[in-house]
Enzyme design. Structure first.
Site, PDB file in Angstrom:
ATOM      1  CE  LYS A 101      29.639 168.854  75.632  1.00 35.33           C
ATOM      2  NZ  LYS A 101      28.501 168.113  76.162  1.00 35.33           N
ATOM      3  NE  ARG A 161      16.272 168.205  77.839  1.00 37.64           N
ATOM      4  CZ  ARG A 161      17.443 168.783  77.982  1.00 37.64           C
ATOM      5  NH1 ARG A 161      17.680 169.518  79.029  1.00 37.64           N
ATOM      6  NH2 ARG A 161      18.369 168.660  77.059  1.00 37.64           N
ATOM      7  CB  SER A 205      22.678 171.094  83.134  1.00 35.07           C
ATOM      8  OG  SER A 205      22.396 169.775  83.523  1.00 35.07           O
ATOM      9  CG  HIS A 219      20.197 164.597  84.471  1.00 37.49           C
ATOM     10  ND1 HIS A 219      20.789 165.783  84.832  1.00 37.49           N
ATOM     11  CD2 HIS A 219      20.299 164.525  83.119  1.00 37.49           C
ATOM     12  CE1 HIS A 219      21.251 166.408  83.750  1.00 37.49           C
ATOM     13  NE2 HIS A 219      20.952 165.668  82.698  1.00 37.49           N
TER      14      HIS A 219
HETATM   15  P1  ADP Z   1      24.856 165.954  77.373  1.00 39.68           P
HETATM   16  O1  ADP Z   1      25.913 167.020  77.422  1.00 39.68           O
HETATM   17  O2  ADP Z   1      25.373 164.602  77.048  1.00 39.68           O
HETATM   18  O3  ADP Z   1      23.609 166.310  76.611  1.00 39.68           O
HETATM   19  P2  ADP Z   1      23.299 166.298  79.816  1.00 39.68           P
HETATM   20  O4  ADP Z   1      23.809 166.156  81.198  1.00 39.68           O
HETATM   21  O5  ADP Z   1      22.798 167.640  79.415  1.00 39.68           O
HETATM   22  O6  ADP Z   1      24.473 165.774  78.904  1.00 39.68           O
HETATM   23  O7  ADP Z   1      22.140 165.230  79.556  1.00 39.68           O
HETATM   24  C1  ADP Z   1      22.349 163.855  79.690  1.00 39.68           C
HETATM   25  C2  ADP Z   1      21.122 163.118  79.168  1.00 39.68           C
HETATM   26  O8  ADP Z   1      20.007 163.436  79.984  1.00 39.68           O
HETATM   27  C3  ADP Z   1      20.726 163.515  77.755  1.00 39.68           C
HETATM   28  O9  ADP Z   1      20.183 162.393  77.106  1.00 39.68           O
HETATM   29  C4  ADP Z   1      19.669 164.559  77.963  1.00 39.68           C
HETATM   30  O10 ADP Z   1      18.781 164.654  76.860  1.00 39.68           O
HETATM   31  C5  ADP Z   1      18.989 163.996  79.186  1.00 39.68           C
HETATM   32  N1  ADP Z   1      18.318 165.033  79.975  1.00 39.68           N
HETATM   33  C6  ADP Z   1      18.731 166.273  80.236  1.00 39.68           C
HETATM   34  N2  ADP Z   1      17.832 166.940  80.988  1.00 39.68           N
HETATM   35  C7  ADP Z   1      16.810 166.080  81.200  1.00 39.68           C
HETATM   36  C8  ADP Z   1      15.548 166.168  81.871  1.00 39.68           C
HETATM   37  N3  ADP Z   1      15.148 167.300  82.450  1.00 39.68           N
HETATM   38  N4  ADP Z   1      14.765 165.075  81.886  1.00 39.68           N
HETATM   39  C9  ADP Z   1      15.159 163.948  81.273  1.00 39.68           C
HETATM   40  N5  ADP Z   1      16.292 163.800  80.582  1.00 39.68           N
HETATM   41  C10 ADP Z   1      17.122 164.853  80.558  1.00 39.68           C
END
Ligand code: ADP
Length: 161
Positions: A41, A88, A126, A17
């Site tokens: 959630k 990803r 995550s 992120h």
């Molecule tokens: P959500 O529940 O909205 O998917 P996340 O916190 O899991 O929330 O992810 C937020 C955004 O960041 C999403 O677009 C997700 O695809 C992206 N994301 C998650 N992990 C990574 C990563 N390792 N690298 C780049 N983008 C990521």
């Protein structure tokens, strides 16, 4: 000036992120990380905790806020034209594509921008990070130190109960 938002659960924020935030900040006049808080959630960290973990890792100038409603409504309310999402792997594609289509139906004027993850973060999610933390694995290449510390503390407190 183009204003963008980067929404997500960030439960917790990872190095993947943070990499996206750093890469997209120079592209926009204003960038806001939006922490989504859905009643449906179940999160490991509270909204306040997720916000604090992000805040400690935000580059100067990037704002942070929360949203418990539709992200398109929020984008319109604050005057953001772009929603940024990270991709990803192919496994992310279907979900992101469905979300793009729904958001486009809801608010025609708001664009979605997809940014590919760097290869070294393409496996960082995550939920996987939480799994690694549960098994006391090495978190140093997955999350920043404050997040690793928070994960360990959270897991220790659960084990103690
Ligand atoms: P959500 O529940 O909205 O998917 P996340 O916190 O899991 O929330 O992810 C937020 C955004 O960041 C999403 O677009 C997700 O695809 C992206 N994301 C998650 N992990 C990574 C990563 N390792 N690298 C780049 N983008 C990521």
């Amino acid at each position: 000036m183009i204003k963008a938002i980067y929404p997500g659960s960030f439960d917790p924020i990872t190095l993947g992120h943070i990499d996206i935030i750093r890469r997209i900040q120079p592209l926009f006049g204003e960038l806001e990380v939006v922490v989504a808080n859905s009643q449906r959630k179940h999160y490991m960290f509270s909204l306040a905790e997720r916000e604090q973990l992000i805040r400690d890792n935000l580059p100067a100038g990037v704002k942070i806020s929360m949203c418990d409603g539709l992200i398109t409504d929020y984008a319109e309310k604050i005057g953001a034209q772009v929603i940024v999402r990270g991709l990803r792997a192919i496994s992310d594609f279907e979900y992101e594509f469905a979300m793009f289509n729904m958001n486009k139906k809801l608010k025609e004027k708001i664009e979605t921008m997809i940014v590919f993850t760097r290869p070294e973060y393409s496996f960082v999610a995550s939920h996987m990070v939480k799994e690694v933390a549960h098994h006391d694995g090495d978190l140093s290449n997955l999350v920043p130190p404050n997040v690793a510390q928070a994960l360990r503390k959270h897991i220790q407190s659960k084990k103690g109960t």
